[in-house]
Design a protein around this motif. Structure first.
Motif, short mmCIF file in Angstrom:
data_model
loop_
_atom_site.label_atom_id
_atom_site.label_comp_id
_atom_site.label_asym_id
_atom_site.label_seq_id
_atom_site.Cartn_x
_atom_site.Cartn_y
_atom_site.Cartn_z
N ILE A 5 3.84 -12.55 4.25
CA ILE A 5 4.95 -13.47 4.54
C ILE A 5 6.27 -12.98 3.94
CG2 ILE A 5 5.79 -15.83 4.19
CD1 ILE A 5 2.82 -16.69 4.07
N SER A 6 6.20 -12.46 2.71
CA SER A 6 7.44 -12.02 2.03
C SER A 6 7.60 -10.51 2.05
CB SER A 6 7.43 -12.53 0.58
OG SER A 6 6.26 -12.10 -0.10
N ALA A 7 7.00 -9.86 3.05
CA ALA A 7 7.08 -8.39 3.13
C ALA A 7 8.52 -7.90 3.21
CB ALA A 7 6.29 -7.91 4.35
N ASP A 8 9.37 -8.64 3.93
CA ASP A 8 10.77 -8.20 4.08
C ASP A 8 11.52 -8.21 2.75
OD1 ASP A 8 10.50 -10.97 4.04
OD2 ASP A 8 12.24 -11.33 5.32
N ILE A 9 11.20 -9.20 1.91
CA ILE A 9 11.87 -9.31 0.60
C ILE A 9 11.46 -8.16 -0.31
CG2 ILE A 9 12.13 -10.73 -1.47
CD1 ILE A 9 11.55 -13.18 0.37
N ASP A 10 10.15 -7.89 -0.37
CA ASP A 10 9.66 -6.82 -1.25
C ASP A 10 10.09 -5.45 -0.74
OD1 ASP A 10 8.00 -8.33 -3.22
OD2 ASP A 10 6.99 -8.98 -1.40
N THR A 35 0.85 -1.20 0.00
CA THR A 35 0.00 0.00 0.00
C THR A 35 0.88 1.24 0.00
OG1 THR A 35 -1.60 -1.21 1.37
CG2 THR A 35 -1.94 1.17 1.11
N LEU A 36 0.72 2.06 -1.03
CA LEU A 36 1.46 3.32 -1.13
C LEU A 36 0.51 4.45 -0.75
CD1 LEU A 36 3.82 5.18 -2.00
CD2 LEU A 36 2.93 5.04 -4.34
N TYR A 37 0.89 5.24 0.26
CA TYR A 37 0.06 6.35 0.71
C TYR A 37 0.53 7.67 0.11
CZ TYR A 37 -2.11 3.21 4.06
OH TYR A 37 -2.82 2.18 4.64
N GLU A 38 -0.37 8.64 0.08
CA GLU A 38 -0.07 9.95 -0.49
C GLU A 38 1.11 10.62 0.22
OE1 GLU A 38 -3.77 11.95 -0.06
OE2 GLU A 38 -4.76 10.83 -1.69
N SER A 39 1.30 10.29 1.48
CA SER A 39 2.39 10.88 2.26
C SER A 39 3.77 10.36 1.85
CB SER A 39 2.17 10.56 3.75
OG SER A 39 2.21 9.15 3.96
N GLY A 40 3.79 9.30 1.01
CA GLY A 40 5.06 8.69 0.62
C GLY A 40 5.41 7.48 1.46
N LYS A 41 4.53 7.14 2.40
CA LYS A 41 4.75 5.95 3.23
C LYS A 41 4.25 4.73 2.47
CE LYS A 41 1.97 4.97 6.68
NZ LYS A 41 1.27 5.03 7.98
N VAL A 42 5.05 3.67 2.46
CA VAL A 42 4.67 2.41 1.81
C VAL A 42 4.61 1.33 2.88
CG1 VAL A 42 5.09 0.81 -0.09
CG2 VAL A 42 6.03 3.12 -0.19
N VAL A 43 3.51 0.60 2.92
CA VAL A 43 3.35 -0.48 3.91
C VAL A 43 3.34 -1.81 3.18
CG1 VAL A 43 1.88 -1.45 5.71
CG2 VAL A 43 2.05 1.04 5.46
N PHE A 44 4.25 -2.71 3.58
CA PHE A 44 4.35 -4.06 3.02
C PHE A 44 3.84 -5.03 4.09
CE2 PHE A 44 7.62 -1.42 1.20
CZ PHE A 44 7.62 -1.71 -0.16
#
Length: 317
Positions: free
Chosen positions: A55-60, A43-52
């Motif tokens: 299970i593979s969040a660390d890789i991405d 999820t990319l937010y307008e503020s520039g924050k990206v939330v992953f």
């Protein structure tokens, strides 16, 4: 696993291009997009924050961290891992069983970091015998509860847990706030009033616990000259983790705040963002354009820096 990464504008553009064909139909509020990347939701937010998340969040997250470093080599990368943060917090928090497993009155507040919406202070009484019920309900892990979960849990909670709440509207807050009366003094007065009600009703408590927002000496200085000051208070940082009465007070305050916040948005005919972000400034501008600057006295905390930002943005138009 949840990892948060702050990205620059050039990285955002790359992400928008990369995830063009992977986007979900529905987008969360204030998000540019939400997309699926194998086992990860991005999820990319307008503020520039990206939330992953996944299970593979660390890789991405690592892949896009490298992209951010490559495109902006002089900029420090901001990235946090929820699992690491939780482990660190667990190591730091000491829970005193005497306080945790006691019959106690606890108080906590919400709304102090939100430009829009009221301040709510609640004091709750938790008898020792209700602790297993609260743990089963999920109150023990109150920080992990979303607003949606809180709206489900609190109606069950208040069937067994007595409480007293004080709601201070934005208009009342602005009338009280001055050079001599800051937010913490207003909070202290509200806590003392709520605690006073509960102490009188439930004198058999073992402890009175307040989630510490000011050192004890400063707290009691705020109450100097007031009648019926509640004393013999145990002040705890991260009190909602260490005492279930504070946790209940926190959840009930949040429940009331959400209801009042939604009502305020409906009365203005807008969807109000929480917090004090740039999105809040933009909404403030819309409200001023629609109702005039004086309307902010009724729906915001005027001492926040957002007020001057809104004033500047309105002048620029």
């Amino acid at each position: 696993m949840t990892i948060t990464l702050k990205v620059s504008e050039n990285t955002r553009e790359k992400m928008v291009e990369y995830f063009q064909d992977k986007k979900r139909m529905k987008t969360p509020p204030y998000a540019v997009f939400q997309a699926d990347e194998a086992d990860t939701v991005v999820t990319l937010y307008e503020s520039g924050k990206v939330v992953f998340q996944g299970i593979s969040a660390d890789i991405d997250a690592a892949m896009w961290k490298e992209m951010e470093q490559s495109l902006n080599p002089t900029k420090k990368v901001e990235m946090s891992n929820s699992e690491q943060k939780e482990k660190k917090e667990k190591k730091e928090i000491f829970i005193d069983p005497k306080i945790y497993y006691s019959s106690s009155i606890g108080s906590d507040e919400v709304g102090t970091g939100d430009y829009f919406g009221p301040m709510v202070v609640t004091a709750a009484f938790v008898p020792q015998e209700e602790i297993p019920f609260l743990e089963q309900l999920g109150v023990k892990d109150s920080k992990k509860l979303t607003d949606t979960m809180i709206m489900d849990i609190v109606p069950e909670l208040i069937k067994k847990i007595p409480y007293h709440s004080i709601v201070l509207s934005n208009k009342e807050y602005n009338e009280r706030y001055s050079d001599d009366i800051n937010m913490n003094k207003i909070k202290a007065i509200m806590h003392n009033k709520a605690l006073g009600v509960m102490v009188k009703k439930y004198p058999t408590h073992d402890y009175i616990v307040v989630d510490e927002f000011a050192k004890p000496g400063v707290y009691f200085h705020y109450l100097k000259g007031l009648p019926n000051v509640v004393r013999e208070i145990t002040f705890l940082t991260k009190g909602e983790d260490k005492n279930l009465a504070v946790a209940c007070a926190s959840l009930i305050s949040r429940y009331i705040f959400i209801g009042e916040f939604d009502k305020l948005g409906e009365s203005l005919g807008v969807f109000l963002p929480k917090g004090a972000s740039h999105e809040v400034d933009q909404m403030g501008v819309k409200i001023v354009e629609r109702y005039g600057f004086d309307k902010l006295k009724e729906c915001t905390k005027l001492n926040f820096k957002n007020t001057e930002k809104i004033r500047s943005l309105v002048k620029e138009k």
